[in-house]
Design a protein around this motif. Sequence first.
Motif, PDB file in Angstrom:
ATOM      1  N   PHE A  82       0.834  -1.211   0.000  1.00 59.45           N
ATOM      2  CA  PHE A  82       0.000   0.000   0.000  1.00 59.45           C
ATOM      3  C   PHE A  82       0.869   1.262   0.000  1.00 59.45           C
ATOM      4  O   PHE A  82       0.775   2.086   0.919  1.00 59.45           O
ATOM      5  CB  PHE A  82      -0.930  -0.003   1.217  1.00 59.45           C
ATOM      6  CG  PHE A  82      -1.796  -1.220   1.310  1.00 59.45           C
ATOM      7  CD1 PHE A  82      -2.908  -1.359   0.483  1.00 59.45           C
ATOM      8  CD2 PHE A  82      -1.496  -2.237   2.198  1.00 59.45           C
ATOM      9  CE1 PHE A  82      -3.705  -2.493   0.566  1.00 59.45           C
ATOM     10  CE2 PHE A  82      -2.294  -3.374   2.286  1.00 59.45           C
ATOM     11  CZ  PHE A  82      -3.399  -3.504   1.456  1.00 59.45           C
ATOM     12  N   PRO A  83       1.675   1.450  -1.038  1.00 58.76           N
ATOM     13  CA  PRO A  83       2.602   2.592  -1.028  1.00 58.76           C
ATOM     14  C   PRO A  83       1.896   3.948  -0.965  1.00 58.76           C
ATOM     15  O   PRO A  83       2.385   4.870  -0.306  1.00 58.76           O
ATOM     16  CB  PRO A  83       3.385   2.434  -2.337  1.00 58.76           C
ATOM     17  CG  PRO A  83       2.527   1.573  -3.202  1.00 58.76           C
ATOM     18  CD  PRO A  83       1.771   0.674  -2.268  1.00 58.76           C
ATOM     19  N   GLU A  84       0.746   4.077  -1.600  1.00 59.95           N
ATOM     20  CA  GLU A  84       0.038   5.356  -1.588  1.00 59.95           C
ATOM     21  C   GLU A  84      -0.493   5.703  -0.195  1.00 59.95           C
ATOM     22  O   GLU A  84      -0.523   6.871   0.192  1.00 59.95           O
ATOM     23  CB  GLU A  84      -1.121   5.334  -2.590  1.00 59.95           C
ATOM     24  CG  GLU A  84      -0.668   5.328  -4.037  1.00 59.95           C
ATOM     25  CD  GLU A  84       0.159   6.553  -4.401  1.00 59.95           C
ATOM     26  OE1 GLU A  84      -0.245   7.677  -4.043  1.00 59.95           O
ATOM     27  OE2 GLU A  84       1.224   6.379  -5.020  1.00 59.95           O
ATOM     28  N   LYS A  85      -0.873   4.691   0.547  1.00 62.91           N
ATOM     29  CA  LYS A  85      -1.449   4.904   1.881  1.00 62.91           C
ATOM     30  C   LYS A  85      -0.407   5.420   2.878  1.00 62.91           C
ATOM     31  O   LYS A  85      -0.729   6.189   3.768  1.00 62.91           O
ATOM     32  CB  LYS A  85      -2.050   3.587   2.383  1.00 62.91           C
ATOM     33  CG  LYS A  85      -2.764   3.691   3.705  1.00 62.91           C
ATOM     34  CD  LYS A  85      -3.435   2.380   4.050  1.00 62.91           C
ATOM     35  CE  LYS A  85      -4.230   2.473   5.320  1.00 62.91           C
ATOM     36  NZ  LYS A  85      -4.904   1.215   5.665  1.00 62.91           N
ATOM     37  N   TYR A  86       0.844   4.969   2.699  1.00 61.56           N
ATOM     38  CA  TYR A  86       1.879   5.286   3.693  1.00 61.56           C
ATOM     39  C   TYR A  86       3.021   6.147   3.166  1.00 61.56           C
ATOM     40  O   TYR A  86       3.951   6.449   3.910  1.00 61.56           O
ATOM     41  CB  TYR A  86       2.444   3.979   4.266  1.00 61.56           C
ATOM     42  CG  TYR A  86       1.409   3.142   4.967  1.00 61.56           C
ATOM     43  CD1 TYR A  86       0.844   3.566   6.168  1.00 61.56           C
ATOM     44  CD2 TYR A  86       0.977   1.940   4.425  1.00 61.56           C
ATOM     45  CE1 TYR A  86      -0.122   2.810   6.815  1.00 61.56           C
ATOM     46  CE2 TYR A  86       0.014   1.165   5.073  1.00 61.56           C
ATOM     47  CZ  TYR A  86      -0.530   1.609   6.259  1.00 61.56           C
ATOM     48  OH  TYR A  86      -1.479   0.853   6.895  1.00 61.56           O
ATOM     49  N   LYS A  87       2.963   6.560   1.900  1.00 61.98           N
ATOM     50  CA  LYS A  87       4.107   7.254   1.296  1.00 61.98           C
ATOM     51  C   LYS A  87       4.511   8.521   2.046  1.00 61.98           C
ATOM     52  O   LYS A  87       5.676   8.895   2.050  1.00 61.98           O
ATOM     53  CB  LYS A  87       3.847   7.560  -0.173  1.00 61.98           C
ATOM     54  CG  LYS A  87       2.814   8.641  -0.420  1.00 61.98           C
ATOM     55  CD  LYS A  87       2.635   8.897  -1.891  1.00 61.98           C
ATOM     56  CE  LYS A  87       1.554   9.955  -2.107  1.00 61.98           C
ATOM     57  NZ  LYS A  87       1.335  10.195  -3.507  1.00 61.98           N
ATOM     58  N   ASP A  88       3.581   9.172   2.701  1.00 62.14           N
ATOM     59  CA  ASP A  88       3.897  10.401   3.411  1.00 62.14           C
ATOM     60  C   ASP A  88       4.584  10.175   4.755  1.00 62.14           C
ATOM     61  O   ASP A  88       5.109  11.123   5.338  1.00 62.14           O
ATOM     62  CB  ASP A  88       2.642  11.257   3.604  1.00 62.14           C
ATOM     63  CG  ASP A  88       1.584  10.565   4.439  1.00 62.14           C
ATOM     64  OD1 ASP A  88       1.446   9.331   4.345  1.00 62.14           O
ATOM     65  OD2 ASP A  88       0.875  11.265   5.198  1.00 62.14           O
ATOM     66  N   VAL A  89       4.604   8.936   5.248  1.00 58.57           N
ATOM     67  CA  VAL A  89       5.219   8.690   6.557  1.00 58.57           C
ATOM     68  C   VAL A  89       6.372   7.692   6.520  1.00 58.57           C
ATOM     69  O   VAL A  89       7.075   7.535   7.512  1.00 58.57           O
ATOM     70  CB  VAL A  89       4.178   8.214   7.606  1.00 58.57           C
ATOM     71  CG1 VAL A  89       3.193   9.314   7.916  1.00 58.57           C
ATOM     72  CG2 VAL A  89       3.494   6.944   7.177  1.00 58.57           C
ATOM     73  N   VAL A  90       6.586   7.032   5.395  1.00 61.87           N
ATOM     74  CA  VAL A  90       7.680   6.060   5.315  1.00 61.87           C
ATOM     75  C   VAL A  90       8.997   6.807   5.111  1.00 61.87           C
ATOM     76  O   VAL A  90       9.107   7.655   4.226  1.00 61.87           O
ATOM     77  CB  VAL A  90       7.447   5.052   4.174  1.00 61.87           C
ATOM     78  CG1 VAL A  90       8.669   4.167   3.961  1.00 61.87           C
ATOM     79  CG2 VAL A  90       6.235   4.202   4.468  1.00 61.87           C
ATOM     80  N   PHE A  91       9.989   6.462   5.920  1.00 63.30           N
ATOM     81  CA  PHE A  91      11.315   7.045   5.763  1.00 63.30           C
ATOM     82  C   PHE A  91      12.013   6.372   4.592  1.00 63.30           C
ATOM     83  O   PHE A  91      12.105   5.151   4.535  1.00 63.30           O
ATOM     84  CB  PHE A  91      12.143   6.858   7.039  1.00 63.30           C
ATOM     85  CG  PHE A  91      13.551   7.352   6.909  1.00 63.30           C
ATOM     86  CD1 PHE A  91      13.810   8.710   6.901  1.00 63.30           C
ATOM     87  CD2 PHE A  91      14.599   6.466   6.774  1.00 63.30           C
ATOM     88  CE1 PHE A  91      15.111   9.179   6.764  1.00 63.30           C
ATOM     89  CE2 PHE A  91      15.899   6.916   6.638  1.00 63.30           C
ATOM     90  CZ  PHE A  91      16.149   8.276   6.651  1.00 63.30           C
ATOM     91  N   VAL A  92      12.477   7.188   3.659  1.00 61.23           N
ATOM     92  CA  VAL A  92      13.198   6.681   2.494  1.00 61.23           C
ATOM     93  C   VAL A  92      14.646   7.126   2.632  1.00 61.23           C
ATOM     94  O   VAL A  92      14.937   8.328   2.685  1.00 61.23           O
ATOM     95  CB  VAL A  92      12.597   7.227   1.191  1.00 61.23           C
ATOM     96  CG1 VAL A  92      13.369   6.726  -0.012  1.00 61.23           C
ATOM     97  CG2 VAL A  92      11.121   6.833   1.094  1.00 61.23           C
ATOM     98  N   GLU A  93      15.539   6.136   2.718  1.00 61.87           N
ATOM     99  CA  GLU A  93      16.957   6.463   2.852  1.00 61.87           C
ATOM    100  C   GLU A  93      17.487   6.984   1.519  1.00 61.87           C
ATOM    101  O   GLU A  93      17.165   6.455   0.462  1.00 61.87           O
ATOM    102  CB  GLU A  93      17.733   5.223   3.296  1.00 61.87           C
ATOM    103  CG  GLU A  93      17.292   4.781   4.682  1.00 61.87           C
ATOM    104  CD  GLU A  93      18.094   3.608   5.206  1.00 61.87           C
ATOM    105  OE1 GLU A  93      19.329   3.727   5.201  1.00 61.87           O
ATOM    106  OE2 GLU A  93      17.478   2.621   5.608  1.00 61.87           O
ATOM    107  N   ALA A  94      18.290   8.025   1.605  1.00 62.95           N
ATOM    108  CA  ALA A  94      18.841   8.646   0.391  1.00 62.95           C
ATOM    109  C   ALA A  94      19.987   7.838  -0.178  1.00 62.95           C
ATOM    110  O   ALA A  94      20.609   7.067   0.432  1.00 62.95           O
ATOM    111  CB  ALA A  94      19.304  10.049   0.712  1.00 62.95           C
TER     112      ALA A  94
END
Length: 94
Positions: A82-94
């Motif tokens: 569910f990437p759209e549901k959580y995309k605003d809170v998932v930490f993405v490492e650079a």
Amino acid sequence: MEIKHGTNKFYFGEDAQNPDGELTYLPDDKNKLVIDSVVVKEELRGEGYGDVLLDAAADYARENDKRLIGRCPFVAKRFEEFPEKYKDVVFVEA
């Protein structure tokens, strides 16, 4: 069902020490929470309670400008499914 926020966890049930279900996390730094476990009592599994706990953690992250890291297999899978549901809170490492 009432989801409660305890010390480094979200849970439901009457006893914080022996809840019916809980999501635990470790604070990584000022703005990240590392979710390390989601456990629901066996007789309640398959009813969506893990998702309810994860949603509570996501709401908390949104309200407190935090990011989530899913180290628990359940959470990592949900973030992928569910990437759209959580995309605003998932930490993405650079």
